[in-house]
Design an enzyme around this catalytic site. Structure first.
Site, PDB file in Angstrom:
ATOM      1  N   TYR A   1     -10.802  20.143 -17.867  1.00 33.89           N
ATOM      2  CA  TYR A   1      -9.804  20.742 -18.752  1.00 33.89           C
ATOM      3  C   TYR A   1      -9.955  22.261 -18.798  1.00 33.89           C
ATOM      4  CZ  TYR A   1      -9.581  15.878 -20.122  1.00 33.89           C
ATOM      5  OH  TYR A   1      -9.484  14.517 -20.087  1.00 33.89           O
TER       6      TYR A   1
ATOM      7  N   SER B   1     -14.554  12.115 -23.708  1.00 38.62           N
ATOM      8  CA  SER B   1     -13.510  11.605 -22.830  1.00 38.62           C
ATOM      9  C   SER B   1     -13.940  11.756 -21.369  1.00 38.62           C
ATOM     10  CB  SER B   1     -12.186  12.295 -23.139  1.00 38.62           C
ATOM     11  OG  SER B   1     -11.097  11.593 -22.568  1.00 38.62           O
ATOM     12  N   TYR B   2     -13.156  12.457 -20.543  1.00 38.46           N
ATOM     13  CA  TYR B   2     -13.567  12.615 -19.141  1.00 38.46           C
ATOM     14  C   TYR B   2     -14.950  13.250 -19.072  1.00 38.46           C
ATOM     15  CZ  TYR B   2     -13.178  13.316 -14.111  1.00 38.46           C
ATOM     16  OH  TYR B   2     -13.391  13.252 -12.754  1.00 38.46           O
TER      17      TYR B   2
ATOM     18  N   TRP C   1      -1.961  10.795 -18.699  1.00 34.43           N
ATOM     19  CA  TRP C   1      -3.060  11.627 -18.227  1.00 34.43           C
ATOM     20  C   TRP C   1      -2.825  12.058 -16.784  1.00 34.43           C
ATOM     21  CZ3 TRP C   1      -7.060  12.130 -14.733  1.00 34.43           C
ATOM     22  CH2 TRP C   1      -8.119  12.966 -15.115  1.00 34.43           C
TER      23      TRP C   1
ATOM     24  N   ASP D   1     -10.227   4.518 -31.401  1.00 39.77           N
ATOM     25  CA  ASP D   1     -10.363   5.162 -30.097  1.00 39.77           C
ATOM     26  C   ASP D   1     -10.128   4.121 -29.008  1.00 39.77           C
ATOM     27  OD1 ASP D   1     -11.029   6.688 -27.905  1.00 39.77           O
ATOM     28  OD2 ASP D   1     -13.171   6.746 -28.342  1.00 39.77           O
TER      29      ASP D   1
ATOM     30  N   HIS E   1      -9.017   8.963 -30.714  1.00 37.72           N
ATOM     31  CA  HIS E   1      -9.578   9.646 -29.545  1.00 37.72           C
ATOM     32  C   HIS E   1      -9.515  11.149 -29.764  1.00 37.72           C
ATOM     33  CE1 HIS E   1     -10.948   9.687 -25.402  1.00 37.72           C
ATOM     34  NE2 HIS E   1     -10.093  10.655 -25.149  1.00 37.72           N
TER      35      HIS E   1
END
Length: 608
Positions: free
Chosen positions: A40, A112-113, A161, A283, A318
């Site tokens: 990101y 997350s990622y 995404w 989440d 999330h």
């Protein structure tokens, strides 16, 4: 005051690709290193994954490295999500240990990622990786993203995404290359079909997901269905050009498919490090987080690594705090998820050369009990004092299932309930455990009343409670069904019915029996099947005067991909054809469909 040197460097991977890395180095040293790897943009995040300035993390005595993963922004190479993070994680850790300002100990953290790259680094087996803090991601790729359950694609979140990643690369390509008039014209024609769905994402970002929930969901459905029907959906633009890995995602729909198993740490019990696992009750990656904690705390190869696992489950979606209903769910700001005091003490325990501390003697699990709105420590999952409670479904005496009841009395002779599942008109999602901004209307415990008014949603409701009931742990539904379709889905949802009439989402699940139960074989019309739907876990107190409700249906769009009932996968079909399915739910003495709740005594037993 600690002085922090900030500088940008490039770190070279084994194949020569360089990854752009920003360092935050405290004076003195050497220091243990913390590594955060992200896809990101820094301009968007601006701060580290726990909403603290990166400089502040370094001031705690860490050499902090924040790195763009391969193929993102200033890092070289081609971005294919998850595929290179094992080797790149190893090489990045190795580079850190070679620096004179590093003690040789490395930890990782992120959400997350940024959590997925941590388990990838664990899979790499680098001995310098001493601990991780993965927030809001599971271990496999069929426990939330891109698959929600065996064979069931997390459509909205995965599509959203991937769209965002493709748009980023498209913008970079446009900035770097001179425009080709012929290519521009072709891209314009190819992307016209995606304009409507792109507009949905744009509106979600501008307006948010707290207003006009059902309207947004219906708009999203109306835009997405024609796009998918123009299919096959695995060949969508702009994914074909800017995210070619999208096709691999939708074609690799089994947990043990090599595409996923090669980058999954799920069954590598020899490669486990101390970990603080974090997620929230709303989440999308909740169950995957719990499953990773449970496996690592019981299967790690050494007692020390088993005892070094910790779990925090809060009232979060999330990356966001959850919606509230008349104070029933206490406010919990976003910051609390990422700035929990346990994080700093956990990292210090494993990176700062501290001797075993009181942390080692504390309960390994900390949960937020919704309804009571308190944090509570626990020693195991599921809780040892759980009273597994069956609630059986009963019809109201007609074939529709409307107004069905739910109680502890096993059924005797009762007529089955039926409904028709039409894939061209799937049940819309309102809230739930989804990724905000890419699934409308967004995450949280929202009112399901408008969904429950549909003819293809069966509801079974208990009597108003005369005392509080705490439900903490995994929730399951045993279904006995028939279907006229050769392939279909069944969904189940746990709901809290307020005295004022709102029916508030708690948790849900889905099963695709042809994948999970029949190994790819098709359903036979007239045959009865016993299915188990695993809902995500929760910790929730049903208050006096409230009622427990179970919803049963066959779709939840766009949280899950739509089963066309034809035996063809949603992503393989080139015709857009679907067939309606006549669904039957039994509840009699031989086929007692029921909900199983993990009920916790309201007065916990005293410690011995």
């Amino acid at each position: 005051m600690v002085e922090i040197e900030i500088k940008d460097v490039t770190v070279t991977m084994r194949d020569g690709v360089t990854l752009h890395t920003r360092l935050y180095l405290p004076d003195g040293g050497p220091h243990p290193a913390l590594l955060r790897r992200t896809p990101y943009p820094w301009e968007w995040m601006g701060v580290d994954a726990f909403n603290n300035p990166n400089k502040a993390i370094a001031e705690r005595g860490y050499a902090l490295a924040v790195q763009y993963v391969r193929g993102r922004f200033d890092s070289q190479g081609e971005f294919e999500p998850f595929r290179d993070d094992v080797e790149d994680g190893y090489d990045s850790i190795e580079w850190l240990t070679e620096q004179n300002w590093c003690t040789g100990k490395v930890g990782m953290y992120g959400i997350s990622y940024e959590a997925s790259v941590q388990t990838a680094a664990v899979l790499s087996g680098h001995p310098a990786l001493k601990c991780i803090v993965p927030a809001a991601f599971g271990t496999t790729f069929v426990d939330g993203f891109p698959y929600a359950a065996p064979g069931v694609f997390s459509l909205g979140s995965s599509l959203g995404w991937a769209f965002q990643a493709a748009v980023d690369l498209q913008a970079e390509s446009a900035a770097l290359e001179a425009p080709d008039p012929d290519l521009q014209e072709q891209q314009s024609e190819d992307t016209n079909s995606t304009d409507a769905i792109y507009e949905m994402y744009r509106q979600a970002a501008e307006v948010g997901w707290h207003e006009g929930l059902l309207e947004f969901t219906n708009q999203f459905r109306d835009a997405l269905l024609p796009l998918m029907e123009s299919g096959p959906a695995k060949d969508l633009e702009p994914m074909r050009t800017f995210a070619p890995w999208w096709r691999k995602w939708v074609e690799s729909h089994a947990a043990r498919h090599p595409y996923w198993s090669e980058v999954s740490a799920a069954e590598r019990d020899d490669l486990i490090v101390p970990a603080l696992h974090i997620s929230g009750w709303f989440d999308q990656f909740l169950q995957g987080t719990i499953d990773r904690y449970s496996r690592w705390s019981s299967h790690a190869s050494t007692p020390a690594d088993r005892q070094a696992q910790r779990l925090i489950l809060g009232p979060w979606a999330h990356g966001l705090s959850s919606a509230q209903w008349d104070g029933h769910l206490a406010a919990s700001p976003e910051l609390e998820m990422f700035d929990h005091p346990d994080i700093a003490s956990f990292q210090s325990r494993w990176l700062q050369d501290e001797a075993p501390s009181t942390l080692d003697q504390e309960a390994p699990i900390r949960i937020f009990v919704m309804g009571d709105n308190v944090w509570r420590d626990e020693w195991e999952w599921p809780l040892a004092r759980t009273n597994w409670t069956r609630l059986y479904v009963h019809s109201a005496g007609d074939a529709s299932g409307a107004g069905g009841s739910l109680d502890s009395t096993a059924p005797n002779v009762e007529p089955a309930d039926t409904y028709v599942y039409d894939p061209s008109d799937p049940v819309p999602a309102i809230g739930g455990a989804v990724i905000p901004g890419v699934v409308l209307p967004g995450p949280g415990p929202y009112d399901q009343t408008e969904v429950e008014n549909r003819a293809d949603v069966l509801t079974y409701t208990g009597q108003p409670l005369v005392e509080e009931v705490e439900v903490t742990g995994p929730v399951t539904v045993d279904l006995w069904i028939q279907s006229s379709a050769v392939d279909t889905d069944f969904t189940a949802k746990l709901v809290d019915v307020f005295p004022t009439g709102e029916a508030v989402f708690i948790c849900q699940g889905i099963v695709r029996p042809c994948v999970s139960d029949l190994g790819g074989a098709q359903l036979v019309e007239g045959s009865t099947y016993h299915l188990k739907v695993e809902l995500t876990s929760t910790s929730y107190v049903f208050q006096v005067g409230h009622s427990v409700r179970l919803e049963i249906s066959s779709s939840c769009f766009p949280v899950y991909d739509v089963n066309p009932n034809t035996g063809s996968r949603y992503f393989d079909d080139t015709t857009g054809d679907s067939v309606s399915a006549n669904q039957v739910v039994f509840h009699d003495s031989q086929r007692p469909t029921h909900l199983t709740l993990p009920v916790i005594p309201r007065t916990p037993p005293k410690a011995s």
